[in-house]
Design a protein around this motif. Structure first.
Motif, PDB file in Angstrom:
ATOM      1  N   GLN A  17       0.400   9.537  -6.499  1.00  0.00           N
ATOM      2  CA  GLN A  17      -0.774   9.250  -7.336  1.00  0.00           C
ATOM      3  C   GLN A  17      -0.664   7.861  -7.962  1.00  0.00           C
ATOM      4  O   GLN A  17      -1.649   7.116  -8.033  1.00  0.00           O
ATOM      5  N   LEU A  18       0.538   7.497  -8.395  1.00  0.00           N
ATOM      6  CA  LEU A  18       0.730   6.159  -8.957  1.00  0.00           C
ATOM      7  C   LEU A  18       0.538   5.080  -7.897  1.00  0.00           C
ATOM      8  O   LEU A  18      -0.012   4.012  -8.185  1.00  0.00           O
ATOM      9  N   ASP A  19       0.955   5.357  -6.678  1.00  0.00           N
ATOM     10  CA  ASP A  19       0.750   4.405  -5.589  1.00  0.00           C
ATOM     11  C   ASP A  19      -0.744   4.177  -5.346  1.00  0.00           C
ATOM     12  O   ASP A  19      -1.178   3.036  -5.127  1.00  0.00           O
ATOM     13  N   LEU A  20      -1.542   5.249  -5.389  1.00  0.00           N
ATOM     14  CA  LEU A  20      -2.995   5.112  -5.254  1.00  0.00           C
ATOM     15  C   LEU A  20      -3.563   4.264  -6.390  1.00  0.00           C
ATOM     16  O   LEU A  20      -4.384   3.369  -6.168  1.00  0.00           O
ATOM     17  N   TYR A  21      -3.129   4.562  -7.594  1.00  0.00           N
ATOM     18  CA  TYR A  21      -3.579   3.796  -8.761  1.00  0.00           C
ATOM     19  C   TYR A  21      -3.258   2.313  -8.588  1.00  0.00           C
ATOM     20  O   TYR A  21      -4.128   1.451  -8.741  1.00  0.00           O
ATOM     21  N   GLN A  22      -2.017   2.014  -8.242  1.00  0.00           N
ATOM     22  CA  GLN A  22      -1.588   0.630  -8.120  1.00  0.00           C
ATOM     23  C   GLN A  22      -2.306  -0.104  -6.986  1.00  0.00           C
ATOM     24  O   GLN A  22      -2.534  -1.306  -7.074  1.00  0.00           O
ATOM     25  N   SER A  23      -2.683   0.613  -5.945  1.00  0.00           N
ATOM     26  CA  SER A  23      -3.382  -0.037  -4.834  1.00  0.00           C
ATOM     27  C   SER A  23      -4.856  -0.305  -5.148  1.00  0.00           C
ATOM     28  O   SER A  23      -5.488  -1.119  -4.477  1.00  0.00           O
ATOM     29  N   GLN A  24      -5.397   0.356  -6.167  1.00  0.00           N
ATOM     30  CA  GLN A  24      -6.819   0.239  -6.475  1.00  0.00           C
ATOM     31  C   GLN A  24      -7.137  -0.454  -7.797  1.00  0.00           C
ATOM     32  O   GLN A  24      -8.256  -0.924  -7.993  1.00  0.00           O
ATOM     33  N   VAL A  25      -6.190  -0.523  -8.708  1.00  0.00           N
ATOM     34  CA  VAL A  25      -6.511  -0.979 -10.066  1.00  0.00           C
ATOM     35  C   VAL A  25      -6.967  -2.434 -10.114  1.00  0.00           C
ATOM     36  O   VAL A  25      -7.869  -2.780 -10.878  1.00  0.00           O
ATOM     37  N   ARG A  26      -6.402  -3.308  -9.306  1.00  0.00           N
ATOM     38  CA  ARG A  26      -6.802  -4.727  -9.362  1.00  0.00           C
ATOM     39  C   ARG A  26      -8.273  -4.922  -9.005  1.00  0.00           C
ATOM     40  O   ARG A  26      -8.906  -5.854  -9.499  1.00  0.00           O
ATOM     41  N   ASP A  27      -8.813  -4.051  -8.164  1.00  0.00           N
ATOM     42  CA  ASP A  27     -10.240  -4.150  -7.834  1.00  0.00           C
ATOM     43  C   ASP A  27     -11.120  -3.940  -9.058  1.00  0.00           C
ATOM     44  O   ASP A  27     -12.244  -4.440  -9.113  1.00  0.00           O
ATOM     45  N   THR A  28     -10.615  -3.203 -10.057  1.00  0.00           N
ATOM     46  CA  THR A  28     -11.400  -2.954 -11.273  1.00  0.00           C
ATOM     47  C   THR A  28     -11.441  -4.172 -12.180  1.00  0.00           C
ATOM     48  O   THR A  28     -12.222  -4.205 -13.125  1.00  0.00           O
ATOM     49  N   PHE A  29     -10.604  -5.185 -11.903  1.00  0.00           N
ATOM     50  CA  PHE A  29     -10.580  -6.397 -12.718  1.00  0.00           C
ATOM     51  C   PHE A  29     -11.789  -7.287 -12.452  1.00  0.00           C
ATOM     52  O   PHE A  29     -12.131  -8.123 -13.291  1.00  0.00           O
TER      53      PHE A  29
END
Length: 96
Positions: A17-29
């Motif tokens: 789940q953390l890997d998914l978060y880390q792969s997607q969070v920068r797009d929210t910037f």
């Protein structure tokens, strides 16, 4: 007044789940004035040792909340919440 959101990872529950978060969070910037100030493992001088820490800087507290409360971040944050126990704090700079 500069504002910071401080993420402190206390304990991992589900690395996938953390890997998914880390792969997607920068797009929210996108569209938000965010500077990544710190990403790493802190070394506790007092208190419990955290697994990780991220500090994001924003030009104002309102800008910080606009990103944190955005639908894009809320969708990605669901993975962070499933993946680990975090404390998250909004801190305003007192040096300005």
């Amino acid at each position: 007044m500069t504002a910071f959101i401080v993420f402190t990872k206390e304990r991992t529950h589900d690395q996938s789940q953390l890997d998914l978060y880390q792969s997607q969070v920068r797009d929210t910037f996108d569209g938000h004035p965010i500077d990544l100030v710190v990403k790493g493992t802190p070394h506790a001088l007092e208190g419990a040792q955290a697994e990780g820490m991220v500090i994001l800087a924003f030009p104002t507290p309102a800008a910080a909340r606009a990103w944190y409360d955005s639908p894009a971040y809320e969708a990605v944050a669901a993975h962070r919440l499933k993946g680990a126990t975090y404390s998250v704090a909004l801190v305003e700079s007192s040096n300005e």
